[in-house]
Design a protein around this motif. Structure first.
Motif, PDB file in Angstrom:
ATOM      1  N   CYS A   3      36.372  30.366  43.472  1.00 58.98           N
ATOM      2  CA  CYS A   3      35.807  30.086  42.158  1.00 58.98           C
ATOM      3  C   CYS A   3      35.527  28.588  42.016  1.00 58.98           C
ATOM      4  N   ARG A  27      32.110  32.903  38.323  1.00 58.92           N
ATOM      5  CA  ARG A  27      32.795  32.411  39.535  1.00 58.92           C
ATOM      6  C   ARG A  27      32.072  31.214  40.144  1.00 58.92           C
ATOM      7  N   ASP A 128      34.982  40.673  33.759  1.00 62.73           N
ATOM      8  CA  ASP A 128      35.198  39.667  34.796  1.00 62.73           C
ATOM      9  C   ASP A 128      36.277  38.676  34.366  1.00 62.73           C
ATOM     10  N   ARG A 132      39.820  38.184  36.340  1.00 59.01           N
ATOM     11  CA  ARG A 132      40.167  36.883  36.914  1.00 59.01           C
ATOM     12  C   ARG A 132      41.392  36.278  36.244  1.00 59.01           C
ATOM     13  N   TYR A 138      41.198  32.509  36.818  1.00 61.25           N
ATOM     14  CA  TYR A 138      40.182  32.020  35.875  1.00 61.25           C
ATOM     15  C   TYR A 138      40.415  30.548  35.534  1.00 61.25           C
TER      16      TYR A 138
END
Length: 141
Positions: A3, A27, A128, A132, A138
């Motif tokens: 990421c 990402r 998403d 994450r 994230y």
């Protein structure tokens, strides 16, 4: 896939008394709603800031008129900030954050096909984000 984390000052839109309001990022480090916001007029930017500030500075459950904020997808818990003709899809996390995913210029009174596609994108961004965040992938450690 690794990421790419954007700069924290780009992600945080507003830190309120009750909620932090953030721009969602992919990402690849792309912030779709922020890019849309930057292309808006100063008047529309200001209107969104006022709505966001009000929401973030008030406790959960505070109501705004549906002309400014409403739920767009009950099942996926997607809401929309509504500064004038712009729509900013968002959702609330369990950690007291409001994540703004994407935005569009409304086409008609009811959601048209392009608007529904933007809503589908918002749902996929929420999924998403949740995936994450659960994987601790994230937020940068």
């Amino acid at each position: 896939m690794k990421c790419i984390f954007p700069k924290p000052e780009d992600v945080l839109f507003y830190e309120g008394s009750f909620f932090a309001v953030e721009w969602y990022y992919t990402r690849e480090g792309y912030l779709p709603a922020l890019e849309y916001y930057r292309r808006m007029s100063e008047v529309d930017q200001h209107k969104l800031k006022l709505i966001v500030k009000y929401m973030a500075d008030n406790p959960y459950g505070t109501q705004l008129p549906v002309t400014m904020y409403r739920i767009e997808d009950h099942h996926n818990k997607i809401f929309a900030f509504k500064p004038r003709a712009e729509r900013f899809f968002n959702f609330t996390t369990e950690g007291s954050a409001i994540i703004i995913t994407n935005a569009y210029h409304k086409h008609s009174q009811k959601m048209a096909k392009p608007d529904l596609e933007e809503l589908r994108i918002a749902v996929s961004y929420r999924q998403d984000y949740l995936r994450r965040a659960k994987e601790d992938a994230y937020y940068e450690a």
